[in-house]
Design a protein around this motif. Structure first.
Motif, PDB file in Angstrom:
ATOM      1  N   ILE A  38       0.840  -1.211   0.000  1.00 21.39           N
ATOM      2  CA  ILE A  38       0.000   0.000   0.000  1.00 21.39           C
ATOM      3  C   ILE A  38       0.873   1.259   0.000  1.00 21.39           C
ATOM      4  CG2 ILE A  38      -1.785   1.275   1.267  1.00 21.39           C
ATOM      5  CD1 ILE A  38      -2.648  -1.509   2.434  1.00 21.39           C
ATOM      6  N   GLY A  65       3.486  -8.651   0.371  1.00 22.78           N
ATOM      7  CA  GLY A  65       3.893  -8.369   1.753  1.00 22.78           C
ATOM      8  C   GLY A  65       2.683  -8.243   2.666  1.00 22.78           C
ATOM      9  N   SER A  67       0.567  -6.053   3.072  1.00 19.86           N
ATOM     10  CA  SER A  67      -0.646  -5.462   2.499  1.00 19.86           C
ATOM     11  C   SER A  67      -1.610  -6.510   1.933  1.00 19.86           C
ATOM     12  CB  SER A  67      -0.266  -4.459   1.397  1.00 19.86           C
ATOM     13  OG  SER A  67       0.553  -3.445   1.931  1.00 19.86           O
ATOM     14  N   GLY A  71      -4.585  -8.418   8.881  1.00 23.47           N
ATOM     15  CA  GLY A  71      -5.894  -8.624   9.498  1.00 23.47           C
ATOM     16  C   GLY A  71      -6.941  -7.689   8.906  1.00 23.47           C
ATOM     17  N   LEU A 243      10.067  -7.007   4.187  1.00 22.95           N
ATOM     18  CA  LEU A 243      10.714  -7.930   3.253  1.00 22.95           C
ATOM     19  C   LEU A 243      11.930  -7.318   2.566  1.00 22.95           C
ATOM     20  CD1 LEU A 243       7.469  -9.495   1.742  1.00 22.95           C
ATOM     21  CD2 LEU A 243       8.927 -10.407   3.534  1.00 22.95           C
ATOM     22  N   TYR A 261       0.199 -14.164  12.304  1.00 21.56           N
ATOM     23  CA  TYR A 261      -0.610 -15.155  11.600  1.00 21.56           C
ATOM     24  C   TYR A 261      -2.101 -14.823  11.637  1.00 21.56           C
ATOM     25  CZ  TYR A 261       3.837 -17.271  12.030  1.00 21.56           C
ATOM     26  OH  TYR A 261       5.186 -17.455  11.940  1.00 21.56           O
ATOM     27  N   HIS A 371       0.823  -1.799  12.235  1.00 20.86           N
ATOM     28  CA  HIS A 371      -0.304  -0.870  12.366  1.00 20.86           C
ATOM     29  C   HIS A 371      -0.362  -0.020  11.093  1.00 20.86           C
ATOM     30  CE1 HIS A 371      -2.874   1.211  15.498  1.00 20.86           C
ATOM     31  NE2 HIS A 371      -2.857   2.147  14.571  1.00 20.86           N
TER      32      HIS A 371
HETATM   33  C1  LIG Z   1      -0.396 -11.124   9.196  1.00 20.86           C
HETATM   34  C2  LIG Z   1      -0.461  -9.621   9.295  1.00 20.86           C
HETATM   35  C3  LIG Z   1      -1.553  -9.015   9.874  1.00 20.86           C
HETATM   36  C4  LIG Z   1      -1.611  -7.611   9.940  1.00 20.86           C
HETATM   37  N1  LIG Z   1      -2.746  -7.019  10.423  1.00 20.86           N
HETATM   38  C5  LIG Z   1      -2.863  -5.663  10.425  1.00 20.86           C
HETATM   39  C6  LIG Z   1      -4.079  -5.032  10.796  1.00 20.86           C
HETATM   40  O1  LIG Z   1      -5.085  -5.682  11.064  1.00 20.86           O
HETATM   41  N2  LIG Z   1      -4.115  -3.660  10.827  1.00 20.86           N
HETATM   42  C7  LIG Z   1      -3.030  -2.901  10.505  1.00 20.86           C
HETATM   43  O2  LIG Z   1      -3.104  -1.663  10.562  1.00 20.86           O
HETATM   44  N3  LIG Z   1      -1.869  -3.472  10.076  1.00 20.86           N
HETATM   45  C8  LIG Z   1      -1.774  -4.830  10.014  1.00 20.86           C
HETATM   46  N4  LIG Z   1      -0.622  -5.423   9.560  1.00 20.86           N
HETATM   47  C9  LIG Z   1       0.473  -4.546   9.100  1.00 20.86           C
HETATM   48  C10 LIG Z   1       0.186  -4.009   7.707  1.00 20.86           C
HETATM   49  O3  LIG Z   1      -0.225  -5.061   6.875  1.00 20.86           O
HETATM   50  C11 LIG Z   1       1.456  -3.346   7.157  1.00 20.86           C
HETATM   51  O4  LIG Z   1       1.886  -2.344   8.075  1.00 20.86           O
HETATM   52  C12 LIG Z   1       1.254  -2.693   5.807  1.00 20.86           C
HETATM   53  O5  LIG Z   1       0.625  -3.553   4.905  1.00 20.86           O
HETATM   54  C13 LIG Z   1       2.602  -2.256   5.273  1.00 20.86           C
HETATM   55  O6  LIG Z   1       2.464  -1.870   3.929  1.00 20.86           O
HETATM   56  P1  LIG Z   1       3.765  -1.554   3.091  1.00 20.86           P
HETATM   57  O7  LIG Z   1       3.333  -1.179   1.737  1.00 20.86           O
HETATM   58  O8  LIG Z   1       4.598  -0.565   3.851  1.00 20.86           O
HETATM   59  O9  LIG Z   1       4.609  -2.907   3.088  1.00 20.86           O
HETATM   60  P2  LIG Z   1       4.265  -4.326   2.405  1.00 20.86           P
HETATM   61  O10 LIG Z   1       2.822  -4.535   2.218  1.00 20.86           O
HETATM   62  O11 LIG Z   1       5.003  -5.357   3.206  1.00 20.86           O
HETATM   63  O12 LIG Z   1       4.899  -4.197   0.964  1.00 20.86           O
HETATM   64  C14 LIG Z   1       6.293  -4.176   0.763  1.00 20.86           C
HETATM   65  C15 LIG Z   1       6.558  -4.818  -0.603  1.00 20.86           C
HETATM   66  O13 LIG Z   1       7.916  -4.578  -0.967  1.00 20.86           O
HETATM   67  C16 LIG Z   1       8.388  -5.686  -1.670  1.00 20.86           C
HETATM   68  N5  LIG Z   1       9.843  -5.674  -1.604  1.00 20.86           N
HETATM   69  C17 LIG Z   1      10.634  -5.820  -0.502  1.00 20.86           C
HETATM   70  N6  LIG Z   1      11.930  -5.788  -0.842  1.00 20.86           N
HETATM   71  C18 LIG Z   1      11.965  -5.594  -2.186  1.00 20.86           C
HETATM   72  C19 LIG Z   1      13.020  -5.491  -3.127  1.00 20.86           C
HETATM   73  N7  LIG Z   1      14.313  -5.575  -2.753  1.00 20.86           N
HETATM   74  N8  LIG Z   1      12.710  -5.315  -4.441  1.00 20.86           N
HETATM   75  C20 LIG Z   1      11.411  -5.212  -4.836  1.00 20.86           C
HETATM   76  N9  LIG Z   1      10.365  -5.323  -3.982  1.00 20.86           N
HETATM   77  C21 LIG Z   1      10.642  -5.513  -2.669  1.00 20.86           C
HETATM   78  C22 LIG Z   1       7.745  -6.874  -0.966  1.00 20.86           C
HETATM   79  O14 LIG Z   1       7.692  -8.021  -1.777  1.00 20.86           O
HETATM   80  C23 LIG Z   1       6.370  -6.326  -0.611  1.00 20.86           C
HETATM   81  O15 LIG Z   1       5.387  -6.670  -1.560  1.00 20.86           O
HETATM   82  C24 LIG Z   1      -0.532  -6.808   9.463  1.00 20.86           C
HETATM   83  C25 LIG Z   1       0.573  -7.432   8.890  1.00 20.86           C
HETATM   84  C26 LIG Z   1       0.614  -8.821   8.796  1.00 20.86           C
HETATM   85  C27 LIG Z   1       1.819  -9.465   8.146  1.00 20.86           C
END
Ligand SMILES: Cc1cc2nc3c(=O)[nH]c(=O)nc-3n(C[C@H](O)[C@H](O)[C@H](O)COP(=O)(O)OP(=O)(O)OC[C@H]3O[C@@H](n4cnc5c(N)ncnc54)[C@H](O)[C@@H]3O)c2cc1C
Length: 429
Positions: A38, A65, A67, A71, A243, A261, A371
């Motif tokens: 996201i 990841g 996103s 939950g 990740l 989980y 979060h």
């Molecule tokens: C099981 C679980 C339950 C959760 N429940 C909640 C909830 O209920 N409420 C809440 O607020 N938050 C929750 N979270 C946290 C929330 O999901 C994350 O904080 C949020 O999705 C983070 O978004 P992001 O885009 O920063 O990272 P991510 O969604 O992790 O995206 C990062 C992306 O970067 C990519 N990436 C990494 N390294 C590289 C690279 N070297 N080259 C190219 N691509 C790369 C990965 O493949 C990944 O797709 C939960 C997380 C998990 C795992």
């Protein structure tokens, strides 16, 4: 961590999107974004809407990841207490951070509406207490947020009323937020991907960035290398979450990746599912090692919790979550778990978001600490602001002080296991 599409309810309940091609050859853009969650997609959308040429590189597929695994609970504020932020940046900036979080809740709903994202957004969120100490904290939280932060969508629910809402004997009170909610996080993420692409962003999947050359003066380009190509761009945004691994060692030192989980029961039927949570809000309890749950639109219970610090998968997360779920809802003891999956959280030491610069045109957003459903949208918006030339709001985040995780590469995890044993003990007191 199990990556199979079949074990993740969100993946299984979404028509498989057409894959985007991997990066090949050298390509030139204004902005290169690393990470298709996201945060990265919100940045791509906002930047493309500003007319910038944007490339987004995702190692696997969009929503791989947190996103696409979360939950799905949209909760006010940050993973840390507001008092942590007040201590770190002072009261005035803490208030600005709070306002960003509230704007994030609005932004999420606006993006869903504006881009017609079919992600089952449902209003209502509850933080639920399990003991008198929690009840007092919830009351104090309501008072602080109303008086110091002008947040007025909260309501305290007492034990008797709560029994009529959550069909469990376990909870003693709840802080209900009509401004919070829950959604299907993977469909939301893919919806942002479609919107970003429609605005002109170029998305490359299966494009793992293995090496970066971060520009060290303002007139130079940043380079992001994958196995088969390179993006050359004046601006760089790292949004790889948990990740990202050790791609940027200075960022890795600020994070620990913790496994968590979620499980989905079989469809329970409308009547039975409704009876579990009559107001259809999402719920998260107040323990350090928390349980969180909500209903899905096809009348399952989605139940999350448990964490692993060792970096090793538990043998059977579905079985473990089922046992926890039975403690909350003994009436579900017979319900089958149809899906169980996990993901990694990017946790900082103080659990505050970690945003900042790697070079004059190189930025990062990470450390949403479990979060991030709401804040990730704002991480992308604020990154688009700083890249567009307005650093003010991004820099409030960049001022939050962060320390490296203690223990270095080898001892940080055993130290964390010990610390978490302590927190587990606090939960039972
Ligand atoms: C099981 C679980 C339950 C959760 N429940 C909640 C909830 O209920 N409420 C809440 O607020 N938050 C929750 N979270 C946290 C929330 O999901 C994350 O904080 C949020 O999705 C983070 O978004 P992001 O885009 O920063 O990272 P991510 O969604 O992790 O995206 C990062 C992306 O970067 C990519 N990436 C990494 N390294 C590289 C690279 N070297 N080259 C190219 N691509 C790369 C990965 O493949 C990944 O797709 C939960 C997380 C998990 C795992």
């Amino acid at each position: 961590m199990d990556q199979a599409r079949e074990t993740n309810f969100y993946y299984a309940s979404t028509p498989r999107p057409a894959p985007q091609p991997p990066l090949s050859g050298e390509q030139v853009f204004d902005v290169c974004i690393v990470g298709g969650g996201i945060s990265g997609l919100s940045a791509a959308l906002h930047l493309a809407e500003r007319g910038m040429r944007v490339a987004l590189l995702e190692a696997q597929h969009l929503g791989y990841g947190g996103s696409g695994r979360s939950g799905g609970q949209s909760i006010f504020g940050y993973a840390c207490e507001m008092s942590t932020l007040e201590k770190g940046v002072g009261a005035t900036d803490a208030r600005r951070l709070w306002d960003v979080a509230v704007e994030g809740m609005r932004l999420q709903r606006e993006l869903i509406t504006r881009h017609s994202i079919d992600c089952d957004y449902t209003p209502g969120h509850m933080i639920v207490g399990l003991k008198r100490r929690h009840d007092e904290s919830l009351r104090a939280e309501l008072d602080t947020l109303a008086t110091r932060y002008d947040y007025h969508s909260l309501r305290l629910i007492g034990r008797e009323e709560l029994r009529g809402i959550i069909a469990s004997e376990r909870y003693t009170s709840a802080l209900y937020d009509s401004n919070g909610g829950h959604l299907h996080p993977y469909r939301y993420t893919l919806g942002l991907g479609r919107a970003a692409a429609a605005a002109g962003a170029k998305i490359f999947e299966d494009s793992w960035v293995t090496r970066l050359e971060v520009a060290q003066h303002p007139g130079a380009d940043n380079l992001a290398h994958t196995a088969h190509g390179t993006v050359r761009a004046r601006h760089l945004l790292i949004a790889g979450g948990a990740l990202l691994g050790r791609l940027v060692p200075s960022l890795a030192r600020k994070l620990i990746d913790i496994g968590t989980y979620v499980a989905a029961t079989q469809p329970l039927g409308e009547e039975r599912a409704r009876a579990l949570i009559t107001n259809n809000a999402a719920a998260a309890d107040m323990n350090w090692i928390l349980d969180y749950f909500r209903r899905s639109s096809d009348h399952r219970l989605l139940f999350g919790g448990r964490v692993t610090y060792s970096g090793i998968d538990p043998f059977d997360s579905g079985r473990i979550l089922r046992a926890r779920m039975a403690k909350v809802f003994p009436q579900l003891t017979e319900a089958r778990i149809e899906y169980a999956w996990g993901g990694y959280l990017d946790i900082t030491l103080n659990r505050a978001p970690h945003f900042g610069r790697l070079g004059p045109n190189g930025y990062f957003v990470q450390g949403l600490s479990g979060h991030g459903m709401v804040i990730s949208g704002m991480a992308g918006r604020l990154a688009s602001e700083v890249i567009g030339g307005t650093a003010e709001r991004f820099d409030v985040f960049a001022r939050i002080p962060h320390r490296d995780f203690p223990g270095g590469t080898y001892f940080r995890r055993p130290m964390l296991v010990l610390a978490m044993l302590w927190f587990r003990l606090l939960d039972v007191l």
